[in-house]
Design a protein around this motif. Structure first.
Motif, PDB file in Angstrom:
ATOM      1  N   TYR A 147       0.732  -1.097   0.148  1.00  0.00           N
ATOM      2  CA  TYR A 147       0.014  -0.194  -0.062  1.00  0.00           C
ATOM      3  C   TYR A 147       0.798   1.107   0.140  1.00  0.00           C
ATOM      4  O   TYR A 147       0.533   2.437  -0.026  1.00  0.00           O
ATOM      5  CB  TYR A 147      -0.894   0.029   1.199  1.00  0.00           C
ATOM      6  CG  TYR A 147      -1.729  -1.100   1.423  1.00  0.00           C
ATOM      7  CD1 TYR A 147      -2.457  -1.631   0.418  1.00  0.00           C
ATOM      8  CD2 TYR A 147      -1.657  -2.023   2.680  1.00  0.00           C
ATOM      9  CE1 TYR A 147      -3.485  -2.764   0.828  1.00  0.00           C
ATOM     10  CE2 TYR A 147      -2.244  -3.000   2.701  1.00  0.00           C
ATOM     11  CZ  TYR A 147      -3.122  -3.443   1.816  1.00  0.00           C
ATOM     12  OH  TYR A 147      -4.100  -4.562   2.080  1.00  0.00           O
ATOM     13  N   GLY A 152      -1.481   3.969  -7.514  1.00  0.00           N
ATOM     14  CA  GLY A 152      -3.058   4.044  -7.749  1.00  0.00           C
ATOM     15  C   GLY A 152      -3.437   4.243  -9.378  1.00  0.00           C
ATOM     16  O   GLY A 152      -4.268   4.967  -9.578  1.00  0.00           O
ATOM     17  N   PHE A 167     -10.470  -0.071  -5.152  1.00  0.00           N
ATOM     18  CA  PHE A 167      -9.553   1.073  -4.967  1.00  0.00           C
ATOM     19  C   PHE A 167     -10.042   2.038  -4.098  1.00  0.00           C
ATOM     20  O   PHE A 167     -11.344   2.130  -3.857  1.00  0.00           O
ATOM     21  CB  PHE A 167      -9.591   1.855  -6.568  1.00  0.00           C
ATOM     22  CG  PHE A 167      -8.931   3.129  -6.565  1.00  0.00           C
ATOM     23  CD1 PHE A 167      -7.327   3.194  -6.512  1.00  0.00           C
ATOM     24  CD2 PHE A 167      -9.431   4.212  -6.607  1.00  0.00           C
ATOM     25  CE1 PHE A 167      -6.679   4.237  -6.634  1.00  0.00           C
ATOM     26  CE2 PHE A 167      -8.587   5.582  -6.615  1.00  0.00           C
ATOM     27  CZ  PHE A 167      -7.285   5.480  -6.977  1.00  0.00           C
ATOM     28  N   TRP A 169     -11.411   5.173  -3.501  1.00  0.00           N
ATOM     29  CA  TRP A 169     -11.592   6.242  -4.304  1.00  0.00           C
ATOM     30  C   TRP A 169     -11.557   7.617  -3.173  1.00  0.00           C
ATOM     31  O   TRP A 169     -11.562   8.489  -3.756  1.00  0.00           O
ATOM     32  CB  TRP A 169     -13.198   5.946  -4.803  1.00  0.00           C
ATOM     33  CG  TRP A 169     -12.890   4.916  -5.741  1.00  0.00           C
ATOM     34  CD1 TRP A 169     -13.303   3.800  -5.726  1.00  0.00           C
ATOM     35  CD2 TRP A 169     -12.633   4.962  -7.098  1.00  0.00           C
ATOM     36  NE1 TRP A 169     -13.144   3.077  -6.985  1.00  0.00           N
ATOM     37  CE2 TRP A 169     -12.809   4.081  -7.919  1.00  0.00           C
ATOM     38  CE3 TRP A 169     -11.938   6.353  -8.119  1.00  0.00           C
ATOM     39  CZ2 TRP A 169     -12.391   3.707  -9.105  1.00  0.00           C
ATOM     40  CZ3 TRP A 169     -11.716   6.106  -9.387  1.00  0.00           C
ATOM     41  CH2 TRP A 169     -11.628   4.919  -9.997  1.00  0.00           C
ATOM     42  N   PHE A 170     -11.988   7.159  -1.737  1.00  0.00           N
ATOM     43  CA  PHE A 170     -11.959   8.235  -0.803  1.00  0.00           C
ATOM     44  C   PHE A 170     -11.048   7.866   0.154  1.00  0.00           C
ATOM     45  O   PHE A 170     -10.576   6.620   0.243  1.00  0.00           O
ATOM     46  CB  PHE A 170     -13.429   8.415  -0.269  1.00  0.00           C
ATOM     47  CG  PHE A 170     -14.409   9.287  -1.121  1.00  0.00           C
ATOM     48  CD1 PHE A 170     -14.015  10.270  -1.680  1.00  0.00           C
ATOM     49  CD2 PHE A 170     -15.279   8.495  -1.617  1.00  0.00           C
ATOM     50  CE1 PHE A 170     -14.846  11.069  -2.711  1.00  0.00           C
ATOM     51  CE2 PHE A 170     -16.248   8.993  -2.703  1.00  0.00           C
ATOM     52  CZ  PHE A 170     -16.101  10.259  -3.232  1.00  0.00           C
ATOM     53  N   THR A 187      -4.457   4.366   2.986  1.00  0.00           N
ATOM     54  CA  THR A 187      -4.922   5.727   2.513  1.00  0.00           C
ATOM     55  C   THR A 187      -5.713   5.867   1.249  1.00  0.00           C
ATOM     56  O   THR A 187      -5.810   4.991   0.596  1.00  0.00           O
ATOM     57  CB  THR A 187      -3.463   6.296   2.319  1.00  0.00           C
ATOM     58  OG1 THR A 187      -3.655   7.825   1.609  1.00  0.00           O
ATOM     59  CG2 THR A 187      -2.681   5.666   1.299  1.00  0.00           C
ATOM     60  N   LYS A 188      -6.106   6.966   0.917  1.00  0.00           N
ATOM     61  CA  LYS A 188      -6.944   6.993  -0.479  1.00  0.00           C
ATOM     62  C   LYS A 188      -5.939   6.975  -1.378  1.00  0.00           C
ATOM     63  O   LYS A 188      -4.777   7.209  -1.382  1.00  0.00           O
ATOM     64  CB  LYS A 188      -7.522   8.398  -0.430  1.00  0.00           C
ATOM     65  CG  LYS A 188      -6.717   9.750  -0.443  1.00  0.00           C
ATOM     66  CD  LYS A 188      -7.481  10.904  -0.869  1.00  0.00           C
ATOM     67  CE  LYS A 188      -6.480  12.248  -1.052  1.00  0.00           C
ATOM     68  NZ  LYS A 188      -5.993  12.584   0.264  1.00  0.00           N
ATOM     69  N   GLY A 189      -6.627   6.515  -2.602  1.00  0.00           N
ATOM     70  CA  GLY A 189      -5.703   6.436  -3.976  1.00  0.00           C
ATOM     71  C   GLY A 189      -4.766   5.260  -4.118  1.00  0.00           C
ATOM     72  O   GLY A 189      -3.970   5.177  -4.870  1.00  0.00           O
ATOM     73  N   VAL A 190      -5.052   4.125  -3.322  1.00  0.00           N
ATOM     74  CA  VAL A 190      -4.187   2.707  -3.612  1.00  0.00           C
ATOM     75  C   VAL A 190      -5.360   1.661  -3.660  1.00  0.00           C
ATOM     76  O   VAL A 190      -6.395   1.673  -3.270  1.00  0.00           O
ATOM     77  CB  VAL A 190      -3.346   2.503  -2.115  1.00  0.00           C
ATOM     78  CG1 VAL A 190      -2.200   3.551  -2.146  1.00  0.00           C
ATOM     79  CG2 VAL A 190      -3.928   2.186  -0.894  1.00  0.00           C
TER      80      VAL A 190
END
Lengths: 256, 385
Positions: A147, A152, A167, A169-170, A187-190
């Motif tokens: 992660y 992403g 994914f 997204w938030f 975290t977001k984006g992974v």
């Protein structure tokens, strides 16, 4: 699948309890024979799972495995199918096995729920496409995610034939009611997905979904061992895998 | 030479300010996306690539199409194109910049973008795409700039430029081939799993890119009084005509295989794309618009009578750009995700922020193009007088 079982049988009986490493599987026999001094020093597992559809269907509406997984992996509940994060979930039989439906029995089969999760393919298309090696295949066959390295790009999501990847997204932490301390939040984006509970396996525990199932519909074990629960199940019952024609060689088998 | 971009009339500065405003608006939306995540776009777990990657794919084609003016000039000594090869190269520069930006805004963790270099993964097609696109950008910048420099100083091109130009020709083919391989190598998406994807990409690129170039020629003729010449424009129009015919042929070939073989996992995508399902049209109206515009403009451009009429030519070029933008963007990228691997049919509608970010990148592309073309024309005019 027969080939694999035959192979397991052979290796299982010839090297009493030990199995060849996965790397040896692909070596031609001659090459291996020419290196007699090669010692088999490590024992390589091959994790796999069976899903018994009839046993699972005994408890309609049951979601013990899903809930257990969600809690111990800090999976957020976004309440929206568009951005959902899922590691293990239920999908109707015809959507999971479109190649195994025919005009007879359709109604009966349509109602059969099927648990779906990452197949931990022997030949994982997601690993191949990752531009940062943030997802990789471990020696024991588990497809892992880093992660902290994932950028992403979601190429792996496009490449997975099973829709097993999610994914963020938030920011997922905003959607967690409680944080389970033994597993990292993301975290977001992974991208993330089922990890066969590798964090439990190292402690000698079964995957959470397998442990909580009251019907023993999920069986987990070492495919490289001749008398493991999962190998025995595969020997005794008829099993299918998702989209076998793609050559991904899933290690989640469905018992019919 | 850069200084030449700083002198311009009122209209020029109004245009620059307008582009600046569009870029700023896009940037503001991007900051929001950065803060809240890609969830503010219309993408989701089923349609996980959308407007950004669609535009990325389209503009890789535009970038590759520069080869269509470079090749006749350098390999076949077609002198007339000498006037505009630099336009082709600068169009390629701005298009490649756009493609890189479209990939960048699509990343969930943009701060980690350098991981692609830190952990090189030659098995990944994205890794190769990153390499070929960046080198192509560099090639075109160097070649375009050097061509202009030589023109300004009224001296012949230095000897080292020729090998670079020759290299840029197969390189242009490579960027779009590698981009097609991103899709056509995925067992998971039967819609993309076709060997003619790369040829189709190239055919459509060689229609849409030169169409933009023709529009560019007409614009500079009107605004900067720089005339590329009728013969040049007509020659490009011919290239577009035949590229478009090949593109239509390839898409019909694809449609035949998909529908005649009728393998559900292949035909379902095409059926959804062309006809929708259960009264839901999904993307089908867009596709029919694309077909009609594409076929009509191909006929208008193949026919010499209509092609030689400037008004019809401009209309046909605009039609081709729209047609191929739909075909490659919505029709190819988004459709590959519908249905999902589990058969879910998801509607994809880009959000306002997503559109604003996309517009911002268009703004950056146009700004780069405007500045480069402005410099090019100033140099060319000086050299003439």
């Amino acid at each position: 699948m027969l080939d694999r079982r035959k192979f397991l049988k052979l290796t299982g009986s010839s090297i009493a309890g030990l199995s060849l490493s996965s790397a040896f599987n692909i070596l031609p026999k001659g090459l291996f024979a020419n290196t007699p001094k090669q010692k088999i020093t490590s024992y390589i597992r091959k994790w796999g799972m069976t899903v018994d559809l009839d046993a699972c269907a005994k408890r309609p509406g049951c979601r013990d495995c899903i809930d257990a997984c969600n809690i111990i992996h800090n999976i957020p509940d976004l309440g929206s199918p568009k951005e959902e994060v899922k590691w293990i979930w239920k999908s109707p039989y015809p959507t999971v096995f479109p190649e195994h439906i025919h005009i007879i029995n359709r109604e009966e089969i349509k109602n059969l729920p099927v648990m779906v999760l990452c197949n931990h393919c022997d030949n994982p298309p997601c690993v191949k496409v990752c531009p940062t090696k943030a997802t990789w295949k471990r020696e024991d066959g588990i497809i892992m995610m880093d992660y902290h390295r994932c950028i992403g790009c979601r190429y792996c999501m496009a490449a997975c034939p099973y829709g097993a990847r999610s994914f963020n997204w938030f920011d997922p932490r905003l959607f967690l009611k409680t944080v389970y301390q033994d597993f990292p939040t993301r975290t977001k984006g992974v991208v993330e997905k089922c990890n066969f509970c590798e964090e439990r396996l190292v402690r000698g525990l079964l995957p959470a979904c397998v442990e909580v199932c009251k019907e023993n519909a999920l069986i987990f074990g070492d495919l490289a061992v001749i008398d493991s629960d999962v190998t025995k199940m595969l020997k005794q019952r008829h099993s299918i895998v998702r989209k076998p024609h793609l050559g991904t060689e899933p290690k989640v088998f469905y018992i019919l | 030479m850069l200084g030449k971009a700083l002198t311009g009339g009122k209209k020029y500065w109004m245009w620059i300010i307008l582009l600046g405003a569009v870029i700023l608006a896009g940037f503001a939306s991007y900051l929001l996306q950065l803060k809240f995540g890609l969830g503010i776009t219309g993408m989701g777990r089923n349609v996980s690539w959308g407007l950004y990657i669609s535009n990325f794919t389209f503009f890789v084609g535009v970038a590759a199409s520069a080869v269509m003016v470079v090749l006749p000039y350098y390999l076949h000594n077609y002198k007339e194109f000498g006037k505009i090869t630099v336009f082709g190269e600068f169009l390629a520069v701005s298009a490649v910049i756009m493609t890189i930006l479209f990939i960048f805004v699509d990343l969930g963790q943009p701060a980690r973008v350098l991981n692609i270099i830190r952990y090189p993964s030659p098995e990944s097609i994205l890794f190769w795409d990153m390499i070929v696109l960046n080198i192509y950008l560099l090639l075109n910048l160097i070649i375009g700039w050097q061509t202009l420099n030589a023109e300004r100083n009224a001296e012949p091109q230095p000897a080292w430029i020729k090998p670079l130009v020759i290299l840029s020709i197969p390189w242009a083919i490579s960027i779009h081939t590698v981009t097609a391989f991103i899709y056509s190598g995925l067992s998971a998406r039967p819609f993309w799993l076709t060997a003619i994807l790369a040829p189709r990409f190239l055919a459509s690129a060689f229609a849409s890119g030169p169409a933009i170039l023709i529009l560019l020629c007409f614009i500079v003729k009107r605004l900067a009084r720089f005339d590329a010449g009728r013969e040049v424009i007509q020659k490009i129009a011919q290239i577009i005509a035949y590229a478009m015919v090949i593109n239509i042929f390839l898409s019909l070939v694809e449609i035949f295989t998909v529908f005649y073989s009728n393998i559900p996992e292949h035909s379902l995508y095409a059926r959804l794309l062309l006809f929708g399902i259960n009264g839901h049209l999904l993307l089908s109206p867009w596709m029919w618009v694309s077909f009609v515009l594409g076929w009509a403009s191909a006929i208008l451009l193949v026919n010499p009578q209509t092609r030689k009429n400037d008004t019809i030519l401009v209309a046909a070029c605009i039609a081709i750009i729209i047609s191929i933008w739909i075909e490659k963007g919505l029709g190819l990228v988004v459709s590959g995700f519908i249905p999902s691997p589990l058969g879910e049919i998801t509607k994809y509608i880009p959000t306002t922020h997503e559109i604003a970010i996309t517009a911002g990148i268009y703004g950056i592309g146009l700004l780069v193009l405007t500045i480069l073309i402005k410099i090019a024309i100033a140099v060319k005019k000086e050299a003439e007088s």
